[in-house]
Design an enzyme around this catalytic site. Structure first.
Site, PDB file in Angstrom:
ATOM      1  N   ARG A  41       0.836  -1.202   0.000  1.00 15.37           N
ATOM      2  CA  ARG A  41       0.000   0.000   0.000  1.00 15.37           C
ATOM      3  C   ARG A  41       0.873   1.256   0.000  1.00 15.37           C
ATOM      4  O   ARG A  41       0.610   2.209  -0.751  1.00 15.37           O
ATOM      5  CB  ARG A  41      -0.930  -0.004   1.215  1.00 15.37           C
ATOM      6  CG  ARG A  41      -1.788   1.249   1.321  1.00 15.37           C
ATOM      7  CD  ARG A  41      -2.756   1.157   2.478  1.00 15.37           C
ATOM      8  NE  ARG A  41      -3.815   0.185   2.204  1.00 15.37           N
ATOM      9  CZ  ARG A  41      -4.758  -0.147   3.067  1.00 15.37           C
ATOM     10  NH1 ARG A  41      -4.773   0.383   4.272  1.00 15.37           N
ATOM     11  NH2 ARG A  41      -5.676  -1.024   2.736  1.00 15.37           N
ATOM     12  N   ALA A 166     -17.783  11.665   1.986  1.00 16.01           N
ATOM     13  CA  ALA A 166     -18.526  10.755   1.112  1.00 16.01           C
ATOM     14  C   ALA A 166     -17.579  10.302   0.013  1.00 16.01           C
ATOM     15  O   ALA A 166     -16.977  11.133  -0.674  1.00 16.01           O
ATOM     16  CB  ALA A 166     -19.739  11.469   0.510  1.00 16.01           C
ATOM     17  N   LYS A 222     -20.779  11.356  15.137  1.00 12.96           N
ATOM     18  CA  LYS A 222     -20.426  10.633  13.916  1.00 12.96           C
ATOM     19  C   LYS A 222     -21.402   9.489  13.676  1.00 12.96           C
ATOM     20  O   LYS A 222     -21.933   9.316  12.564  1.00 12.96           O
ATOM     21  CB  LYS A 222     -18.991  10.106  14.031  1.00 12.96           C
ATOM     22  CG  LYS A 222     -18.587   9.063  13.008  1.00 12.96           C
ATOM     23  CD  LYS A 222     -18.602   9.593  11.598  1.00 12.96           C
ATOM     24  CE  LYS A 222     -18.047   8.541  10.639  1.00 12.96           C
ATOM     25  NZ  LYS A 222     -18.115   8.972   9.252  1.00 12.96           N
ATOM     26  N   CYS A 278     -19.260   2.670   6.236  1.00 13.49           N
ATOM     27  CA  CYS A 278     -19.704   3.371   7.440  1.00 13.49           C
ATOM     28  C   CYS A 278     -21.156   3.149   7.828  1.00 13.49           C
ATOM     29  O   CYS A 278     -21.444   2.911   8.999  1.00 13.49           O
ATOM     30  CB  CYS A 278     -19.457   4.877   7.280  1.00 13.49           C
ATOM     31  SG  CYS A 278     -17.718   5.322   7.382  1.00 13.49           S
ATOM     32  N   LYS A 281     -22.116  -0.278   9.450  1.00 16.14           N
ATOM     33  CA  LYS A 281     -21.260  -0.470  10.629  1.00 16.14           C
ATOM     34  C   LYS A 281     -21.643   0.480  11.755  1.00 16.14           C
ATOM     35  O   LYS A 281     -21.744   0.080  12.920  1.00 16.14           O
ATOM     36  CB  LYS A 281     -19.794  -0.255  10.231  1.00 16.14           C
ATOM     37  CG  LYS A 281     -18.807  -0.431  11.384  1.00 16.14           C
ATOM     38  CD  LYS A 281     -17.378  -0.217  10.914  1.00 16.14           C
ATOM     39  CE  LYS A 281     -17.111   1.246  10.637  1.00 16.14           C
ATOM     40  NZ  LYS A 281     -15.678   1.512  10.351  1.00 16.14           N
TER      41      LYS A 281
END
Length: 469
Positions: A41, A166, A222, A278, A281
């Site tokens: 990565r 987003a 959040k 998100c 979860k």
């Protein structure tokens, strides 16, 4: 506290990479180092041709401008921690698959490992910022670990700075955020640490858009934001089922509802379901939190958002089977799109995975095309969705195409699972010529001009619309 001049971000994924790349771009006086244990990565972030490990419109331009100036990517985690004044913890927090809270609670193993690494390595005072999506009071656990394992005269201040990005518009969201939320302990040290992070964002974000709140309020905000956005999607998807049964048009209903200034038009577009890292979860986190606090009615309320999302996916795949004369055994189904939404290569919780799984269980032959998702990721996702089916058997039932036209050749039906713009611009007449007849299109994203496709000869079913064919 002196101004922050060196920032470290632990985690070079969808959140940490773009966020800290933009910080480096906007704050040329701050050295930003993004670290990760995954060498491949990091190599991709450092690639000469900017073949970055994640696809996000505009990200490569940001990295081009800042990399090797004041933005660096490395696997040397310890050195980066030691040098930093402020450390973002931006690691994965997937839903637990086993043990207490399995299927609902967040797995904080990576957060705890990163926190312990900071405590072990740090030799000076640090501001530690939780950037990952975490349950309420995770910061308290981090603080306990840091204080129990820190060196003498080494102080840690914990902040919460949740992301509200987003995928597909993340760079614009970072350049012009609706708000930046910073949570801290309401102590002199906590407020001072918060002010230091405020000053970083203030290099490009108007201060009235930087909100400072308590630590626990920040963490809950959040979860609450994502839960309420997902709730809107499930609400409009529930209405889409009613529209199909009554002959109403969900586009028209959502348009009329969205004109109400109290509601607004955003997140009122019906689809085959929400996905991404998100929404589900965070809702499940909220469900688990509610149950832990002995609030079963609250838990059940939020759980229904996920229940409706799963129902929408099942309902859509069943519509395909029912329409194709109640069987798709041996039939070729072309699935256009595999990412959970357009303008990203992310497949986490993608509705397409569920659709393809259902088609395969019905013994269909499936062809898949997505312009950004790596083929290896598709095979991984399908293997996870069908763990009892060996990969070589999956590869007998599934083809991954290199173009939308190739994907649709000799298919009985086309299923639009992701709203990529190129699917709107396909040469549908060429698609029709290459398909078996009757040729069906199932639009799960309200993407195509159904009237135009019907004039070509397609049998068209659009989610949330009562008319058929």
């Amino acid at each position: 506290m002196p101004a922050v001049t060196r920032v470290c971000c632990i985690g070079a994924g969808y959140v940490g990479g773009p966020t800290c790349a933009v910080i480096a771009l906007k704050c040329p006086h701050i050295k930003v180092t993004i670290v990760d244990l995954n060498q491949s990565r990091i190599d991709a972030w450092n690639s000469p041709d900017y073949n970055l490990p994640i696809y996000e419109p505009g990200l490569d331009d940001v990295v081009r401008q800042a990399r090797d100036r004041n933005l660096f990517f490395t696997t040397d985690i310890d050195r980066s921690i030691q040098e930093a004044d402020l450390i973002f913890v931006s690691v994965n927090t997937p839903t637990k698959k086993s043990g207490v809270g399995a299927g609902f609670a967040a797995d904080l193993n990576y957060v705890e490992s990163a926190t312990r690494r900071i405590a072990k390595v740090a030799t000076s005072n640090k501001i530690v910022v939780e950037k990952s999506t975490v349950p309420c009071r995770t910061a308290e656990s981090m603080r306990t670990i840091l204080e129990a394992n820190s060196r003498p005269n080494c102080r840690f201040d914990i902040l919460s700075n949740p992301e509200f990005l987003a995928e597909g518009t993340a760079i614009n969201d970072l350049f012009k955020p609706d708000r930046v939320l910073i949570g801290s302990l309401q102590t002199p040290d906590g407020i001072t640490a918060s002010d230091a992070l405020v000053e970083i964002y203030a290099n490009w974000v108007p201060k009235e858009r930087i909100l400072t709140v308590g630590l626990w309020s920040s963490e809950l905000s959040k979860l609450a934001a994502n839960a309420m956005l997902a709730q809107r999607i499930s609400s409009v998807n529930a209405l889409s089922a009613i529209c199909e049964a009554t002959g109403a048009n969900i586009d028209e209903v959502a348009h009329a509802v969205g004109y109400d200034s109290r509601i607004g038009p955003k997140f009122l577009r019906a689809s085959v379901g929400f996905g991404g890292s998100c929404f589900q979860k965070d809702i499940l986190n909220l469900v688990y939190l509610s149950e832990s606090l002995h609030l079963p009615e609250v838990a059940e309320y939020w759980k229904q958002v996920v229940v409706m999302n799963e129902y929408q996916k099942r309902r859509f795949s069943k519509t395909v089977v029912d329409t194709l004369f109640n069987t798709i055994t041996g039939k070729r189904i072309a699935v256009l799109g595999f990412a959970f939404k357009a303008d990203t290569g992310d497949t986490r919780e993608s509705p397409a995975i569920t659709l393809v799984r259902d088609f395969l269980l019905e013994k269909a032959h499936v062809s898949i095309y997505d312009p950004q998702v790596e083929h290896t990721q598709i095979w991984t996702d399908l293997s996870d969705a069908l763990p009892l089916v060996p990969l070589h058997n999956l590869q007998k039932q599934v083809d991954i195409a290199s173009s939308a036209l190739d994907c649709c050749k000799n298919a009985e039906a086309v299923v639009i699972a992701t709203e990529w713009r190129e699917f709107r611009e396909i040469d549908w007449e060429a698609v029709y010529r290459g398909m078996n007849k009757p040729a069906f299109v199932f639009d799960g994203r309200l993407l195509v001009d159904a009237r135009k496709l019907r004039s070509i000869g397609f049998k068209v079913t659009v989610i949330g619309r009562g008319e058929r064919f």
